[in-house]
Motif scaffolding. Sequence first.
Motif, mmCIF file in Angstrom:
data_model
loop_
_atom_site.group_PDB
_atom_site.id
_atom_site.type_symbol
_atom_site.label_atom_id
_atom_site.label_comp_id
_atom_site.label_asym_id
_atom_site.label_seq_id
_atom_site.Cartn_x
_atom_site.Cartn_y
_atom_site.Cartn_z
ATOM 1 N N GLU A 209 -24.015 45.413 -25.330
ATOM 2 C CA GLU A 209 -23.090 44.370 -24.893
ATOM 3 C C GLU A 209 -22.469 43.620 -26.060
ATOM 4 N N VAL A 223 -14.298 48.248 -19.933
ATOM 5 C CA VAL A 223 -15.684 48.381 -19.467
ATOM 6 C C VAL A 223 -15.740 49.235 -18.203
ATOM 7 N N TRP A 229 -25.579 47.756 -14.789
ATOM 8 C CA TRP A 229 -25.670 47.094 -16.089
ATOM 9 C C TRP A 229 -24.280 46.794 -16.647
ATOM 10 N N SER A 230 -23.396 47.797 -16.595
ATOM 11 C CA SER A 230 -22.058 47.613 -17.163
ATOM 12 C C SER A 230 -21.219 46.642 -16.348
ATOM 13 N N VAL A 233 -21.954 43.307 -17.536
ATOM 14 C CA VAL A 233 -21.310 43.058 -18.834
ATOM 15 C C VAL A 233 -19.860 42.645 -18.639
#
Length: 462
Positions: A209, A223, A229-230, A233
């Motif tokens: 990140e 992104v 998870w992404s 972010v």
Amino acid sequence: MIPVSSLKDRAVALFGLGGSGLATARALLAGGAMVTAWDDSPTSVEKAVAEGIPTGDLNAADWTGFAALVLAPGVPLTHPEPHWTVKRAQDAGVEIIGDIELFCRERRRAVRRPAFAAITGTNGKSTTTALLAHLLKVGGRDVQIGGNFGPAILGLEPPKAGRVYVIECSSYQIDLAPSLDPAVGVLLNLSPDHIDRHGAMENYAAVKERLIAGVEAGGTAVVGVDDEWSRAVAERAEAACKNVVRISVRGALDDGVFLDGTELVLAEKGIRVFSLKLAGIGSLRGAHNAQNAAAAFAAARALGLAPEVIAAGMASFPGLAHRMEQVRTLGDVLFVNDSKATNADAAERALTSFDDIFWISGGKPKEGGIAPLKPYFSRVRKAYLIGVAAADFAATLGEDVPFEICGTLDMAVARAAADAASSGLAHPVVLLSPACASFDQYRNFEVRGDAFRDLVNALPDV
């Protein structure tokens, strides 16, 4: 080379004398730093000495005199435990950095800061890096490509106005780059990887990140949002007032770049403003490559390329060696070199990209073997098994897939080519996607892929 002037006339400890370490040592010396280089391998030290790089046993050094420890990315920083040089540097209050950090400092010192795109993610980094560089070259830009893929970053040409750096960044490199500040930062995806070097998935994701969090003011963060998870972010970057462009191959987006069937679509405020057909671009076959293409599209656009130029570049992208590389077509048979697929997760991408597969697999097996690939066995007409894993793979295939234990790659290519040619299928594919490391028979996956390519090119024309 990019001379590192930010440490001119200062003493620098450098540990790790592989390819990137040697390039870093040269760059530091060219910039006027006083380098003491070392490695745990006597052979590596001898190579540095032969090149005229100053060396010295850092075990016996006075660390209070060093301005920095420049660490090669392959050397453990935190897990499973810090390398001894890291402990010495920490005890002496010496900063610990890597070659990406040195590049960022030199870029900031440039009279006119060149553009800098940094690409990371668990999967797809190299293809996206190569594709973005290709698109920019098609667009007439002066491009330097390197980092974790290609030449070491400090071995590239120095910064100048109009130049664009397209740099692949591993988690190890990001961990050693506290002021990483690309103009365009790309995070493709996140899934468990390198946990032995980061201690936990949370730590690994946090390191990745940093590349997005560090995007410079006025820059763009690209992104992927197809994993939890992404997505998080992207949300945090947007909350921090970053310009975020989301990409997806699993669903439509009101703003961003997404896959709709076989088309990439650019959407802005719910309106589709451009679409690009991926069908027919063999080097970008499969959903994983669609994600790479979406990221490269968004990054290229952020760097000023028109969508029409990007589309032309996509169509001419040759792909990367050993990654779904289309080697040759003989009659109706397509031969594909996916030697980079050294585990089941990587091989899955190839198996989902083709039908009527004559599959060459095997080598030195990874944990779990090919059991995770059972949902895709229906795509395989026959398997040709090589290397140490052959017997175990045969047991997993069982009665689901016909197979031969061929042992060696030359035998597997010959048998697969003959069977595919006589199959009567419209589009048979001979696919080398081993789902194994190469080390039982080949030095690395590149040598294995080269051998496959040579064997295929030696087959007689139809």
